[in-house]
Design an enzyme around this catalytic site. Structure first.
Site, short mmCIF file in Angstrom:
data_model
loop_
_atom_site.label_atom_id
_atom_site.label_comp_id
_atom_site.label_asym_id
_atom_site.label_seq_id
_atom_site.Cartn_x
_atom_site.Cartn_y
_atom_site.Cartn_z
N HIS A 159 59.48 6.00 45.37
CA HIS A 159 58.48 6.28 44.34
C HIS A 159 59.15 6.66 43.02
O HIS A 159 60.34 6.99 43.00
CB HIS A 159 57.63 7.50 44.75
CG HIS A 159 56.73 7.28 45.92
ND1 HIS A 159 56.72 8.11 47.02
CD2 HIS A 159 55.79 6.34 46.17
CE1 HIS A 159 55.80 7.70 47.89
NE2 HIS A 159 55.23 6.63 47.40
N CYS A 247 56.12 16.06 47.32
CA CYS A 247 55.21 15.24 48.13
C CYS A 247 54.47 16.04 49.20
O CYS A 247 53.52 15.53 49.77
CB CYS A 247 55.96 14.08 48.74
SG CYS A 247 57.18 14.59 49.91
#
Ligand code: CIR
Length: 257
Positions: A159, A247
């Protein structure tokens, strides 16, 4: 009041998605590390709210990917990883009482790990998980909230926030040669130590401390020398499943009601 939405490590975490095949994942070790992470968030003054875990979704601990809060809107994400699409329901339910809801719709895909909000702007990774249709939908929501959106091509790492992480309102920690860094102009960039490539993950907490993964001592020293109050934490088992410090939570200020 600031809240941290978190989700427990499922026993099925052993089957979480991994970029490097062959990694073995230990749910008990991950759970102990996750508890320490949550305790640090609590010590920083976040009210911890736990969304129930889900054994059918081995990656559910990585709650950031399921939704993004943009201004007064909670945007329910839609991962390109089909095994992760079913994670969103309980996260949406937890956010629905606080925010108005929007959703990324097909053919759009977006993971929260690709969305970085810093200094009143949104940067979104165009990655294996987030496509241009998803970015377009988020840009529209951002526009309504008065926020600019910049697309950042992600070439290496899962990401955007695998390699570009906010340190404060104008500074990012960047792993060199992972994203198109020209998209980051205007931000102050500090670089991760090359010998710790993609190991340093950070999370600025509301009390001014900076959480940092404890397997990146050179980067930690550099950030301490730059004036950050660093607090190391061991999340190696979650990193083995390609997770970082952002996250495992969705952080937001409780809206005025
Ligand atoms: C995945 O591949 O989707 C998970 N194993 C890791 C997700 C990490 N998410 C994040 O850093 N935002």
């Amino acid at each position: 009041m600031d809240t941290a939405l978190v989700r427990p490590v499922a026993n099925s975490f052993a089957r979480a998605l991994v970029a490097e095949p062959g990694a073995t994942l230990d749910p008990s070790r991950a759970r102990a590390q996750h508890s320490a992470y949550v305790a640090l968030l609590r010590s920083a003054g976040y009210a911890i709210e736990e969304v129930p875990g889900d054994e059918d979704h081995p990656d559910c601990v990585f709650i950031e990917d399921a939704a993004v809060v943009v201004g007064s809107v909670a945007v329910v994400a839609r991962s390109a990883a089909k095994s992760r699409r079913g994670e969103t329901g309980p996260v949406r339910d937890a956010l629905a009482s606080r925010f108005s809801l929007a959703s990324i719709e097909a053919p759009g895909t977006l993971d929260g790990g690709d969305v970085m909000q810093i200094g009143g702007s949104i940067y979104v990774g165009h990655s294996r998980r987030t496509n241009l249709a998803g970015i377009g939908q988020l840009a529209e929501i951002g526009r309504e909230a008065g926020l600019d959106l910049t697309t950042v091509k992600v070439d290496d790492g899962l990401h955007l926030k695998s390699s570009v992480l906010p340190l404060d309102a104008e500074t990012v920690l960047v792993t060199p040669n992972c994203v198109d860094e020209t998209a980051l102009r205007g931000l102050r960039v500090l670089s991760e130590s090359p010998i710790e490539r993609l190991r340093a993950s950070v999370l600025p907490m509301r009390d001014g401390r900076l959480l940092i993964t404890d397997n990146a001592p050179c980067t930690t020293e550099m950030l301490a020398a730059a004036g950050y109050e660093v607090t190391p934490v061991d999340v190696t088992e979650l990193q083995a499943a390609d997770g970082g410090l952002t996250c495992m939570s969705i952080l937001f200020a409780e809206p005025d009601r």
